[in-house]
Design a protein around this motif. Sequence first.
Motif, PDB file in Angstrom:
ATOM      1  N   ARG A   1      -7.895   6.078  -7.051  1.00  0.00           N
ATOM      2  CA  ARG A   1      -8.412   4.809  -7.574  1.00  0.00           C
ATOM      3  C   ARG A   1      -7.262   3.955  -8.101  1.00  0.00           C
ATOM      4  NH1 ARG A   1     -12.705   4.073 -12.642  1.00  0.00           N
ATOM      5  NH2 ARG A   1     -12.945   1.803 -12.450  1.00  0.00           N
ATOM      6  N   PHE A   2      -6.326   4.594  -8.788  1.00  0.00           N
ATOM      7  CA  PHE A   2      -5.164   3.877  -9.314  1.00  0.00           C
ATOM      8  C   PHE A   2      -4.370   3.236  -8.178  1.00  0.00           C
ATOM      9  CE2 PHE A   2      -0.683   3.750 -10.551  1.00  0.00           C
ATOM     10  CZ  PHE A   2      -0.741   3.094 -11.773  1.00  0.00           C
ATOM     11  N   ALA A   3      -4.122   4.004  -7.109  1.00  0.00           N
ATOM     12  CA  ALA A   3      -3.353   3.475  -5.979  1.00  0.00           C
ATOM     13  C   ALA A   3      -4.082   2.319  -5.306  1.00  0.00           C
ATOM     14  CB  ALA A   3      -3.086   4.591  -4.973  1.00  0.00           C
TER      15      ALA A   3
ATOM     16  N   ALA B   1      -4.462  -5.344  -6.463  1.00  0.00           N
ATOM     17  CA  ALA B   1      -3.920  -6.260  -7.475  1.00  0.00           C
ATOM     18  C   ALA B   1      -2.621  -6.902  -7.010  1.00  0.00           C
ATOM     19  CB  ALA B   1      -3.707  -5.514  -8.790  1.00  0.00           C
ATOM     20  N   TRP B   2      -1.732  -6.103  -6.424  1.00  0.00           N
ATOM     21  CA  TRP B   2      -0.451  -6.649  -5.985  1.00  0.00           C
ATOM     22  C   TRP B   2      -0.600  -7.549  -4.761  1.00  0.00           C
ATOM     23  CZ3 TRP B   2       2.803  -1.563  -6.729  1.00  0.00           C
ATOM     24  CH2 TRP B   2       3.139  -1.451  -8.088  1.00  0.00           C
ATOM     25  N   CYS B   3      -1.545  -7.225  -3.890  1.00  0.00           N
ATOM     26  CA  CYS B   3      -1.781  -8.133  -2.756  1.00  0.00           C
ATOM     27  C   CYS B   3      -2.256  -9.489  -3.262  1.00  0.00           C
ATOM     28  CB  CYS B   3      -2.803  -7.523  -1.799  1.00  0.00           C
ATOM     29  SG  CYS B   3      -2.133  -6.231  -0.713  1.00  0.00           S
TER      30      CYS B   3
ATOM     31  N   SER C   1       0.822  -1.207   0.000  1.00  0.00           N
ATOM     32  CA  SER C   1       0.000   0.000   0.000  1.00  0.00           C
ATOM     33  C   SER C   1       0.859   1.260   0.000  1.00  0.00           C
ATOM     34  CB  SER C   1      -0.925  -0.004   1.222  1.00  0.00           C
ATOM     35  OG  SER C   1      -1.708   1.171   1.265  1.00  0.00           O
ATOM     36  N   ILE C   2       1.918   1.264   0.791  1.00  0.00           N
ATOM     37  CA  ILE C   2       2.815   2.429   0.831  1.00  0.00           C
ATOM     38  C   ILE C   2       3.398   2.690  -0.551  1.00  0.00           C
ATOM     39  CG2 ILE C   2       5.036   3.273   1.706  1.00  0.00           C
ATOM     40  CD1 ILE C   2       4.355   1.798   4.348  1.00  0.00           C
ATOM     41  N   TYR C   3       3.851   1.631  -1.197  1.00  0.00           N
ATOM     42  CA  TYR C   3       4.473   1.796  -2.510  1.00  0.00           C
ATOM     43  C   TYR C   3       3.458   2.229  -3.559  1.00  0.00           C
ATOM     44  CZ  TYR C   3       7.203   0.876  -6.687  1.00  0.00           C
ATOM     45  OH  TYR C   3       7.840   1.009  -7.889  1.00  0.00           O
ATOM     46  N   ALA C   4       2.277   1.603  -3.575  1.00  0.00           N
ATOM     47  CA  ALA C   4       1.261   1.934  -4.571  1.00  0.00           C
ATOM     48  C   ALA C   4       0.825   3.391  -4.453  1.00  0.00           C
ATOM     49  CB  ALA C   4       0.059   1.009  -4.421  1.00  0.00           C
ATOM     50  N   HIS C   5       0.642   3.873  -3.236  1.00  0.00           N
ATOM     51  CA  HIS C   5       0.224   5.258  -3.047  1.00  0.00           C
ATOM     52  C   HIS C   5       1.368   6.241  -3.341  1.00  0.00           C
ATOM     53  CE1 HIS C   5      -3.235   3.323  -1.140  1.00  0.00           C
ATOM     54  NE2 HIS C   5      -3.866   4.456  -1.337  1.00  0.00           N
TER      55      HIS C   5
ATOM     56  N   LEU D   1      -2.278   4.613 -19.381  1.00  0.00           N
ATOM     57  CA  LEU D   1      -3.430   3.850 -19.856  1.00  0.00           C
ATOM     58  C   LEU D   1      -4.645   4.044 -18.956  1.00  0.00           C
ATOM     59  CD1 LEU D   1      -1.744   0.468 -20.892  1.00  0.00           C
ATOM     60  CD2 LEU D   1      -2.790   2.143 -22.425  1.00  0.00           C
ATOM     61  N   LEU D   2      -4.452   3.916 -17.648  1.00  0.00           N
ATOM     62  CA  LEU D   2      -5.587   3.934 -16.733  1.00  0.00           C
ATOM     63  C   LEU D   2      -6.015   5.341 -16.309  1.00  0.00           C
ATOM     64  CD1 LEU D   2      -4.803   0.846 -14.462  1.00  0.00           C
ATOM     65  CD2 LEU D   2      -6.433   1.022 -16.348  1.00  0.00           C
ATOM     66  N   VAL D   3      -5.062   6.215 -16.053  1.00  0.00           N
ATOM     67  CA  VAL D   3      -5.393   7.553 -15.558  1.00  0.00           C
ATOM     68  C   VAL D   3      -5.645   8.520 -16.714  1.00  0.00           C
ATOM     69  CG1 VAL D   3      -4.604   9.501 -14.162  1.00  0.00           C
ATOM     70  CG2 VAL D   3      -4.154   7.158 -13.415  1.00  0.00           C
ATOM     71  N   ASP D   4      -4.692   8.624 -17.635  1.00  0.00           N
ATOM     72  CA  ASP D   4      -4.848   9.580 -18.731  1.00  0.00           C
ATOM     73  C   ASP D   4      -5.915   9.140 -19.737  1.00  0.00           C
ATOM     74  OD1 ASP D   4      -2.887  11.000 -17.510  1.00  0.00           O
ATOM     75  OD2 ASP D   4      -1.338  10.629 -19.011  1.00  0.00           O
TER      76      ASP D   4
END
Length: 217
Positions: A200-202, A208-210, A107-111, A189-192
């Motif tokens: 939402r991306f984070a 997904a990674w979990c 979570s830390i890395y994704a955010h 791809l997802l944000v732009d």
Amino acid sequence: MDAVNAPARRYHSPLRKEQAAATRDAVLAAARELFVGEGYRSSTVAGIARRAGVAVDTIYATIGRKPDLLREVVETAISGTGQAVPAERRDYVIRMREAKAAAEKISIYAHALARIQPRLAPVYVALRDAAGTDPDCAALWQEISNRRAANMLKFVEDLASTGELRTDRPAEELADAVWSMNGPEYWVLLVDQRGWSPERFADWLTDAWCRLLVEQK
């Protein structure tokens, strides 16, 4: 001691350092605007100097040639500061390594990525496009890509230290999967293109990674 023989005093001026830092910031901001807006090939050091309000010689003296400018623009976009910062000294990496649970590390890395990509993705795409025709850019593109891959292996190894990493797939394979999803292209791809918010991306990456990396009970 005779004044003639006295050792020369070194002159340190906080104001001069501040002015030098401000000049560097202005040059890098101008370079970023042109590289992203007009493309690396169309941008010139003279054009960057005009936009930054400095002399061309000042750019050469403080940063270097156009490839050096692009490198500094990429590195500062990654670090979020006026200088390149090694991965192990970035605040979110320190917090990740201090975290005890795999899900918290993820979570830390994704955010952190969701904060980094808005400034990094446009520059990274400009570098990718320039790499197709410019040897210096191609070398930098490959260097950054390889460094990111090596850092993702360290990330997976850090997850393994919790005892929660899945063991049915090789660590190198898991690291490559994370590498493919933490790239600016995935953000674009997802944000732009699909209009996702950074939050939402984070949250998506965390989930997904979990699911991908953590042993499911």
